[in-house]
Design an enzyme around this catalytic site. Structure first.
Site, PDB file in Angstrom:
ATOM      1  N   TYR A  36       0.829  -1.213   0.000  1.00  0.00           N
ATOM      2  CA  TYR A  36       0.000   0.000   0.000  1.00  0.00           C
ATOM      3  C   TYR A  36       0.864   1.263   0.000  1.00  0.00           C
ATOM      4  O   TYR A  36       0.440   2.315   0.467  1.00  0.00           O
ATOM      5  CB  TYR A  36      -0.935   0.006   1.214  1.00  0.00           C
ATOM      6  CG  TYR A  36      -1.941  -1.115   1.181  1.00  0.00           C
ATOM      7  CD1 TYR A  36      -3.155  -0.966   0.516  1.00  0.00           C
ATOM      8  CD2 TYR A  36      -1.674  -2.336   1.786  1.00  0.00           C
ATOM      9  CE1 TYR A  36      -4.083  -1.995   0.471  1.00  0.00           C
ATOM     10  CE2 TYR A  36      -2.592  -3.376   1.750  1.00  0.00           C
ATOM     11  CZ  TYR A  36      -3.793  -3.194   1.091  1.00  0.00           C
ATOM     12  OH  TYR A  36      -4.702  -4.228   1.040  1.00  0.00           O
ATOM     13  N   SER A  37       2.063   1.167  -0.537  1.00  0.00           N
ATOM     14  CA  SER A  37       3.025   2.263  -0.450  1.00  0.00           C
ATOM     15  C   SER A  37       2.624   3.468  -1.309  1.00  0.00           C
ATOM     16  O   SER A  37       2.511   3.372  -2.535  1.00  0.00           O
ATOM     17  CB  SER A  37       4.404   1.755  -0.900  1.00  0.00           C
ATOM     18  OG  SER A  37       5.290   2.829  -1.077  1.00  0.00           O
TER      19      SER A  37
END
Length: 305
Positions: free
Chosen positions: A76-77
């Site tokens: 989820y960067s």
């Protein structure tokens, strides 16, 4: 290769970002002025600290004749998202080395799907390999295995000495505007640079979004690499991670939705909501002195793309 290296002309950022004072009874009753540094408005696809940290590295990549960027992040960067967008906008190839080889056989989540849509090649590695990426030999192996040999390497979160120089400009924009300037922290690079740019007498406050208590050493190391030693006054407010990165439990979601309703401003959940929650709690406890001006750096908006 022959590429223009004027990243600002190509990406057209809009610094300095606006600084807005808002009235909120949770701060007013304690005599604290709340200011929002709307760094989320500095660029539509590389907002806030992502622009501040990536821009100097993008300039270095273009100046060095690189045609590909390789970087690191979790599933989820926001950093992977920003790097993929920057590559698309600049015509650079991008490779993302993603933590967790168990993800390789699964459908991509929305975040990684956006990265792929922007042309990023995704290479999944085991968590044990990922933890060793700071080791030069392991880094070289990871980059080669990802098919990104010769690419310009941007570290996880974009945090390196060049990034701190970009974040110091954020601090300079806030000189004299607030007693305390607070920002959510992932890898610590934004806080490290922000503190260096503030004026004497101002303090930077970091709110880690991950548990673990490892950031202080990282910040000292980053400042040593960028500035030769400690720079500016800073501290960390631990204990507001709400269970870890990308965790948004129901009370935090309710707080963020309420803040949006009160002020008509979008609240990004992974970083900004935790920052604003922490500042509300710290003000209520008296940790922020009465009469202070407190600036919160808004580093991103909820995803709508």
């Amino acid at each position: 290769m022959n590429r223009p290296a004027n990243v600002d002309a190509l990406l057209q950022p809009r610094p300095p970002s606006p600084l807005l004072e808002i009235r909120d009874e949770r701060f007013d009753r304690h005599g604290v002025r709340l200011l929002l540094k709307r760094d989320d408005l500095v660029h539509p696809e590389l907002p806030g600290n992502k622009w501040r940290k990536l821009a100097p590295n993008l300039r270095a990549a273009l100046d060095g004749g690189h045609d590909r960027l390789v970087t690191f992040g979790g599933a989820y960067s926001n950093h992977l998202l920003a790097t993929a967008a920057a590559g698309r906008l600049l015509g650079l190839g991008t490779t993302g080395i993603v933590r967790g080889d168990e993800l390789a056989g699964r459908p991509l989540n929305d975040s990684l799907a956006r990265c792929a849509a922007d042309g990023m090649r995704l290479h999944f590695v085991s968590r044990s390999q990922y933890r060793r990426k700071a080791e030069p030999q392991e880094l070289a192996r990871l980059v080669e295995a990802a098919g990104a040999g010769g690419a310009y390497v941007v570290p996880e979160g974009g945090s390196n000495a060049l990034a701190l120089l970009g974040c110091a400009e954020l601090g300079r924009e806030l000189r004299g505007a607030a007693d305390v300037v607070a920002v959510a922290c992932g890898t610590g690079g934004t806080l490290a640079g922000l503190a260096a740019g503030l004026a004497p007498g101002q303090r930077a406050l970091g709110v880690p979004v991950l548990a673990g208590g490892f950031l202080a050493a990282e910040i000292r190391s980053l400042q040593a690499a960028a500035f030769g030693g400690p720079a500016g006054e800073w501290s960390l407010a631990e204990g507001f991670d709400h269970g870890g990165y990308a965790r948004v439990p129901a009370p935090l979601e309710a707080f963020a939705a309420d803040f949006e309703d009160r002020h008509g401003l979008p609240v990004e959940r992974i970083y900004v909501a935790k920052l604003l929650w922490a500042l509300t709690e710290l003000t209520a406890s008296g940790a922020v002195a009465r009469g202070s001006a407190l600036a919160a750096v808004i580093t991103g908006q909820p995803s709508s793309r």
